[in-house]
Design an enzyme around this catalytic site. Structure first.
Site: not given
Lengths: 357, 357
Positions: B28, B32, B41, B78, B155
Site C-alpha cells: 500500500r 492515502r 482521489r 484492488d 468477500y
C-alpha cells in the site's frame, strides 16, 4: 464454609488427573445468544450495569448452567474492571466495544495510576463471586478472571478497541520505560485482583491476553510474556491447599505455547489456529490445555458440530500419548450474539458423550 | 519492446541472486498517507473510480516512486477486481471497506459464476499495466497482483469484510462441495488474471491471502493452500525466459511457511508475527522472503524506525547463513492513511544504507 464440590472434572483436568469425561465450558457462555440474558439485560439497561450489580451478575452467570450440563461457571464481568477502578471510567457504545473516558497517554498519566482497593473499589466483583459461590452450592467450580497486563494497557492507551494499536506501539517504540511502568502497575493490580477473587471463592482463575497476538515476537517477549510469568509465579506462592489453578489464555499466541507452559500456570488456553494435538505435543504434559474449537463451528449444522468436536478430542488425545487427561474442552475464543443455543447443547453433549469411558 | 530495467534488485532478490543492497517496497505504498494521493482521489471522486481509469491508476502508482527510492512499483488496483468483473458489483462505503452488491451464498449462485474475459471485462487493469510499464521506462519492475481464491471467496460469500466469517465458515462446514466449486472458479480466474497482467507487462506477481490466517489448520489445508499451490504450479508452466516471479503473501499464516515454500512460488511474504530469521531458517533457502516489519513501526520516531529496520535485516541474515541474499524488505502488512511520509523516507533510506556492501 462452602458446599463440597459435586462436579470436579474441570479442576481435575487442570491438575491433569483422570476424569470420567472431558470437562467443557465456553468462553462467553453467559451472553447475548441466550434469550434470558437479553431479557435480563433489557431490564438492567446496560452491560456494565449488569456486571456492577452482584445479584444480576449472579443470575446471568447461572443462566447457561440451567440449560447445559457445563462443567464450570465463569463470573459474569468484564476484562476491564481494573482500569475502570483506577479511574479511567469504562463505558460502552453499542456496536463499538469498550471505551475509556480518560485514556492514559504519557508517563505523567501512568505515574498517577495505583492499584485499586479490592474490597472497596472492586467490591461489586467480590460480592458477585461470594453470591455466585453460594448459589452454585457446589454444583460446579467458579472461574474468576482478569485481562492481562498487556491487554489492559492496550485499552488504557488506545482508549478503546483498535485495528492497528498505533498509540501503544508508538509508546513501545518511543518510550518503552513508560509502557513498562504501566504494565508493572497493571500486573500488581491483576495479582491483587485475582488473589481477592480467590479469597472471595473463585476456584480457578483465567487471564485473558486477548491482544498478545498483535505483537511481534520480540515485543511479545518484552511487553506481555514477562508480566504473565510474574502473575503465575506470584499466585503460585498463594495459600497451599486452597490454591486456585491458573489458566493463561492468549489469542494468536500459539507460537509461544512452550513459553506459556513454563510460566508456572496450570493450564494454557489455546485458540483454533493450531492443531490441539500439536499444542499437546509441544507442551508435553507440563500443563493442561483448554480449547480449541473455532467458535464459528457453532454456525455449522449439528452433524458438523459433532464431527468437529470429535476431531478436536481425538487431536488432543493423539498428541497426548492417547490420553484425554489434561484437556478442558472450550472454544478457541468467545461466543457471538447470533449463535444458536441449540447448537451449544449439541456441542456440550457431544464432548461428554464422545469422551466418556 | 520495452526499456531495459535500470534497477533489477527486486527481481534478483526474488531469484536469490546477490544484490548491492536489499531491495525495498511497501504494501500500500500508493495510498492515502500521501497528500498527492488524497488530491488525486478528491478529483477522481472514489477509490474504484481511480482504479478503473488507467491514467489515474498510473499516476497514483508512480506517486510514491517520485518521493522515495523504492525498488519496485505495484499496480494501483484492488484485490477484488475479479469478483467485480464476475458480476458481484464491488462498492465502497466510507470507513467500512469493500462490499459486494450481489454476494454468492449457495451452490446455485456459485454455479452461475464464470472466469471473466481479461481483455474486455478487466481491460482497465491491463491498460493500466501497459501504461505504467511505459511511464516507468525501466526505472524499476512493476508488480501485478490479485487476491487469493480463499480471500476472494470470503468477500464474495460474506458480501464484505467480516469479524467472524460466519457465512463462509458455515458453508465450509455444511456444504464444502459448494465452497470448493467457488474456490475452483476463483482459482481459474486468478491464474488467467495474473497471466494476463504478465502478458501486459507485469514483471512480478503477488497473491494476497489476506484472510488465510482466520482458518484452523485443517481448514487452511483444505480451503486455501491447495488453491495457492495450483496457482504457483500453473503460472510456473508459463513462458520460460519471460516468466514473472510469484510471491505468495499471507496474513497470520506463518505456521504454513514450509508448505508455502514448497508450492513452487519464488517468494513468500511474511507478516510481523514471526522473527524473520526463524522464517529464513524454516524455509532454508528454498524461496525468497519478503517482509516483515510491523507496519505500526512507522508510528515510531525516526531513531526507533532505523533500529527496527536494522533488527529485521540482521534477523534475516542470521537465519540465512549470514547472507542478505533472497530478502525483499517490506512491511508485514499494508500501510495506513495516518502514517507520516517522512517516516517512510527514513525506513527506505535505512534499508539501503544498512544493507549496502
Amino acid at each position: 464454609m462452602s458446599a463440597p464440590l459435586k462436579n470436579d472434572r474441570f479442576l481435575r483436568a487442570l491438575r491433569r488427573e483422570p476424569v470420567d469425561r472431558t470437562p467443557v465450558w465456553l468462553m462467553r457462555q453467559a451472553g447475548r445468544y441466550l434469550p434470558e440474558y437479553r431479557e435480563t439485560r433489557r431490564q438492567a439497561g446496560s452491560f456494565l450495569g449488569m456486571a456492577k450489580q452482584p445479584e444480576i451478575a449472579c443470575e446471568v452467570t447461572l443462566q447457561p448452567l440451567r440449560r447445559f450440563p457445563l462443567d464450570a461457571a465463569i463470573l459474569f464481568s468484564d476484562i476491564l474492571t481494573i482500569p475502570d477502578a483506577m479511574g479511567l471510567e469504562l463505558y460502552f457504545v453499542e456496536g463499538e466495544g469498550p471505551k475509556f473516558r480518560h485514556p492514559v497517554r504519557d508517563a505523567a498519566a501512568i505515574a498517577r495510576l495505583g492499584v485499586p482497593d479490592m474490597e472497596t473499589e472492586l467490591r461489586y466483583v467480590m460480592d458477585a463471586v461470594r453470591l455466585i459461590r453460594r448459589e452454585l452450592d457446589g454444583a460446579v467450580p467458579l472461574i474468576g478472571f482478569s485481562g492481562s497486563p498487556w491487554t489492559l494497557a492496550c485499552y488504557m492507551v488506545e482508549g478503546g478497541g483498535s485495528k492497528d494499536f498505533a498509540r501503544i506501539k508508538a509508546m513501545a517504540l518511543n518510550d518503552p520505560q513508560a509502557l513498562h511502568a504501566l504494565l508493572s502497575v497493571n500486573t500488581d493490580a491483576v495479582i491483587a485482583y485475582l488473589a481477592a477473587q480467590r479469597a472471595a471463592g473463585a476456584q480457578a482463575l483465567q487471564v485473558f491476553d486477548t491482544w498478545g497476538g498483535v505483537l511481534s515476537p520480540a515485543m511479545y517477549r518484552e511487553f506481555s510474556l514477562p508480566y504473565l510469568t510474574r502473575i503465575a509465579k506470584e499466585l503460585e506462592r498463594g495459600d497451599g491447599a486452597d490454591r486456585a489453578p491458573l489458566i493463561l489464555f492468549g489469542k494468536g499466541t500459539a507460537a509461544y505455547l512452550d513459553d506459556l507452559a513454563q510460566t508456572g500456570a496450570d493450564g494454557v488456553g489455546v485458540d483454533w489456529l493450531i492443531e490441539l494435538g500439536d499444542a499437546a505435543r509441544r507442551t508435553g504434559g507440563r500443563v493442561a490445555l483448554q480449547g480449541n474449537l473455532d467458535p464459528a463451528t457453532l454456525y455449522g449444522a449439528p452433524e458438523a458440530i459433532r464431527r468437529e468436536v470429535r476431531r478436536a478430542l481425538d487431536s488432543y488425545a493423539a498428541g497426548n500419548q492417547g490420553s484425554r487427561d489434561g484437556h478442558v474442552f472450550n472454544l478457541g475464543h468467545g461466543m457471538s450474539p447470533d449463535m444458536n443455543p441449540d447448537h451449544v447443547a449439541v456441542l456440550v453433549d457431544e464432548v461428554h458423550a464422545y469422551s466418556a469411558r
